[in-house]
Design a protein around this motif. Sequence first.
Motif, PDB file in Angstrom:
ATOM      1  N   LEU A  63       0.829  -1.195   0.000  1.00 39.03           N
ATOM      2  CA  LEU A  63       0.000   0.000   0.000  1.00 39.03           C
ATOM      3  C   LEU A  63       0.869   1.253   0.000  1.00 39.03           C
ATOM      4  N   THR A  64       0.265   2.370  -0.390  1.00 39.39           N
ATOM      5  CA  THR A  64       0.911   3.675  -0.311  1.00 39.39           C
ATOM      6  C   THR A  64       0.145   4.490   0.727  1.00 39.39           C
ATOM      7  N   LEU A  65       0.838   4.935   1.762  1.00 36.33           N
ATOM      8  CA  LEU A  65       0.205   5.591   2.898  1.00 36.33           C
ATOM      9  C   LEU A  65       0.556   7.069   2.906  1.00 36.33           C
ATOM     10  N   ALA A  66      -0.468   7.924   2.873  1.00 38.97           N
ATOM     11  CA  ALA A  66      -0.284   9.381   2.783  1.00 38.97           C
ATOM     12  C   ALA A  66      -0.530  10.000   4.158  1.00 38.97           C
ATOM     13  N   PHE A  67       0.526  10.573   4.728  1.00 39.55           N
ATOM     14  CA  PHE A  67       0.495  11.063   6.100  1.00 39.55           C
ATOM     15  C   PHE A  67       0.297  12.577   6.167  1.00 39.55           C
ATOM     16  N   LEU A  68      -0.623  12.984   7.023  1.00 40.69           N
ATOM     17  CA  LEU A  68      -0.754  14.403   7.347  1.00 40.69           C
ATOM     18  C   LEU A  68       0.434  14.827   8.193  1.00 40.69           C
ATOM     19  N   PRO A  69       0.947  16.041   7.981  1.00 44.54           N
ATOM     20  CA  PRO A  69       2.127  16.472   8.750  1.00 44.54           C
ATOM     21  C   PRO A  69       1.770  16.835  10.184  1.00 44.54           C
ATOM     22  N   TYR A  70       2.697  16.523  11.091  1.00 44.53           N
ATOM     23  CA  TYR A  70       2.647  16.961  12.493  1.00 44.53           C
ATOM     24  C   TYR A  70       1.512  16.322  13.292  1.00 44.53           C
ATOM     25  N   ARG A  71       0.915  15.260  12.808  1.00 48.05           N
ATOM     26  CA  ARG A  71      -0.115  14.593  13.600  1.00 48.05           C
ATOM     27  C   ARG A  71       0.535  13.678  14.628  1.00 48.05           C
ATOM     28  N   ARG A  72      -0.268  13.295  15.616  1.00 49.11           N
ATOM     29  CA  ARG A  72       0.265  12.614  16.795  1.00 49.11           C
ATOM     30  C   ARG A  72       1.040  11.347  16.452  1.00 49.11           C
ATOM     31  N   HIS A  73       0.526  10.555  15.513  1.00 48.56           N
ATOM     32  CA  HIS A  73       1.126   9.242  15.232  1.00 48.56           C
ATOM     33  C   HIS A  73       1.849   9.198  13.886  1.00 48.56           C
ATOM     34  N   THR A  74       2.027  10.336  13.247  1.00 44.54           N
ATOM     35  CA  THR A  74       2.615  10.339  11.903  1.00 44.54           C
ATOM     36  C   THR A  74       4.007   9.731  11.875  1.00 44.54           C
ATOM     37  N   THR A  75       4.899  10.186  12.727  1.00 50.93           N
ATOM     38  CA  THR A  75       6.289   9.736  12.656  1.00 50.93           C
ATOM     39  C   THR A  75       6.410   8.256  12.962  1.00 50.93           C
ATOM     40  N   ALA A  76       5.779   7.803  14.043  1.00 49.81           N
ATOM     41  CA  ALA A  76       5.904   6.400  14.440  1.00 49.81           C
ATOM     42  C   ALA A  76       5.301   5.476  13.383  1.00 49.81           C
ATOM     43  N   LEU A  77       4.130   5.834  12.858  1.00 50.12           N
ATOM     44  CA  LEU A  77       3.493   4.990  11.846  1.00 50.12           C
ATOM     45  C   LEU A  77       4.277   4.989  10.532  1.00 50.12           C
ATOM     46  N   ALA A  78       4.800   6.150  10.145  1.00 54.73           N
ATOM     47  CA  ALA A  78       5.585   6.215   8.910  1.00 54.73           C
ATOM     48  C   ALA A  78       6.847   5.373   9.014  1.00 54.73           C
ATOM     49  N   GLU A  79       7.509   5.394  10.158  1.00 57.27           N
ATOM     50  CA  GLU A  79       8.700   4.565  10.348  1.00 57.27           C
ATOM     51  C   GLU A  79       8.343   3.086  10.281  1.00 57.27           C
ATOM     52  N   ALA A  80       7.253   2.719  10.948  1.00 53.85           N
ATOM     53  CA  ALA A  80       6.821   1.317  10.917  1.00 53.85           C
ATOM     54  C   ALA A  80       6.405   0.905   9.506  1.00 53.85           C
ATOM     55  N   ALA A  81       5.715   1.798   8.807  1.00 57.09           N
ATOM     56  CA  ALA A  81       5.282   1.500   7.441  1.00 57.09           C
ATOM     57  C   ALA A  81       6.475   1.276   6.524  1.00 57.09           C
ATOM     58  N   HIS A  82       7.486   2.097   6.666  1.00 60.01           N
ATOM     59  CA  HIS A  82       8.681   1.946   5.844  1.00 60.01           C
ATOM     60  C   HIS A  82       9.358   0.601   6.113  1.00 60.01           C
ATOM     61  N   ARG A  83       9.407   0.206   7.368  1.00 63.43           N
ATOM     62  CA  ARG A  83      10.015  -1.088   7.699  1.00 63.43           C
ATOM     63  C   ARG A  83       9.230  -2.237   7.088  1.00 63.43           C
ATOM     64  N   ASN A  84       7.919  -2.045   6.909  1.00 64.45           N
ATOM     65  CA  ASN A  84       7.091  -3.106   6.343  1.00 64.45           C
ATOM     66  C   ASN A  84       6.815  -2.884   4.859  1.00 64.45           C
ATOM     67  N   HIS A  85       7.726  -2.163   4.191  1.00 70.56           N
ATOM     68  CA  HIS A  85       7.731  -2.053   2.729  1.00 70.56           C
ATOM     69  C   HIS A  85       6.515  -1.325   2.163  1.00 70.56           C
ATOM     70  N   LYS A  86       5.978  -0.389   2.919  1.00 66.79           N
ATOM     71  CA  LYS A  86       4.940   0.487   2.386  1.00 66.79           C
ATOM     72  C   LYS A  86       5.612   1.744   1.820  1.00 66.79           C
ATOM     73  N   GLU A  87       4.919   2.405   0.899  1.00 61.71           N
ATOM     74  CA  GLU A  87       5.427   3.655   0.349  1.00 61.71           C
ATOM     75  C   GLU A  87       4.796   4.817   1.118  1.00 61.71           C
ATOM     76  N   ILE A  88       5.585   5.854   1.352  1.00 60.96           N
ATOM     77  CA  ILE A  88       5.175   6.955   2.221  1.00 60.96           C
ATOM     78  C   ILE A  88       4.994   8.222   1.397  1.00 60.96           C
ATOM     79  N   MET A  89       3.872   8.910   1.643  1.00 65.75           N
ATOM     80  CA  MET A  89       3.604  10.184   0.994  1.00 65.75           C
ATOM     81  C   MET A  89       3.303  11.257   2.037  1.00 65.75           C
ATOM     82  N   LEU A  90       3.516  12.516   1.648  1.00 61.30           N
ATOM     83  CA  LEU A  90       2.989  13.661   2.382  1.00 61.30           C
ATOM     84  C   LEU A  90       1.592  13.945   1.860  1.00 61.30           C
ATOM     85  N   HIS A  91       0.633  13.968   2.756  1.00 58.19           N
ATOM     86  CA  HIS A  91      -0.745  14.336   2.422  1.00 58.19           C
ATOM     87  C   HIS A  91      -0.887  15.815   2.775  1.00 58.19           C
TER      88      HIS A  91
END
Length: 281
Positions: A63-91
């Motif tokens: 999946l490709t996951l689009a993260f809103l900036p500065y939200r509570r769980h953005t950094t932790a989820l984006a790091e975990a997503a990257h480790r699990n081979h998801k693609e990361i976007m800025l929403h």
Amino acid sequence: MFPKIVAVSLAAALGLLGASAPTLAEPAQEAPRSVPPTIAIIIDDMGHDLIQGQRLVAMEQPLTLAFLPYRRHTTALAEAAHRNHKEIMLHAPMANTRQFGLGPGGLDVTMDQNTTASTLRRALASIPHVRGVNNHMGSQLTQMQNNMNWVMSELVNYPVYFVDSRTIATSVAADTAAAHRIPTLTRDVFLDHEQTEEYVDRQFRLLVKKARENGSAIGIGHPHKVTVDYLSRVLPTLDEQGIAVATVSALWTLRNNNLDMFAERERLRQVQPALAGRKKD
């Protein structure tokens, strides 16, 4: 099951994971077969909901996951997503015609070019492993040519693609991104405007239909429980239907004959200094 793909470079570009991934044909001399219809699924509004976010991160499909900036769980989820081979976007939050609040990192119509650029620059820096950008809301800003030029003038400085979410039919965002030589795609289907299983199922079937007709299609959903429940159940069955799932960047590569995403930009950067250095006749 999927038709098999023999081109190693294309298979790598697709980045397909888990049970739904095509496999390389053996032996190597077997004649190439056609690439299956391919969908990319973007999940917007990541960073708010930890539970649904973790479920999406844990899925096997790319999946490709689009993260809103500065939200509570953005950094932790984006790091975990990257480790699990998801693609990361800025929403990227952008001004809308209904005057809904943008939250932190929003791009407003009152901003000048410098403020637009600096706001976008900080938002990009706040998202770990960012590969692309799409607009959150934006029905007002994406119609404004000057503002979109300012946005793309900043994005062209990074190795990122842009997806126009097309929250309004008169958006100029995709055309402006393409004019700046930014790898550009456009949303085909919204999956969950209505948060019912029946609606999500109807829209997902439409996404698959478009992929079968056109070779590929992009769907956008959100981390609603009904959407995550549906994807958890349906995505593992797509191999039986001959449908592939790919990240957005892999889908762009597929549509562009395995071209490097930023090859054209690098070519222009090499040509322009040479042209600038020529003496006038």
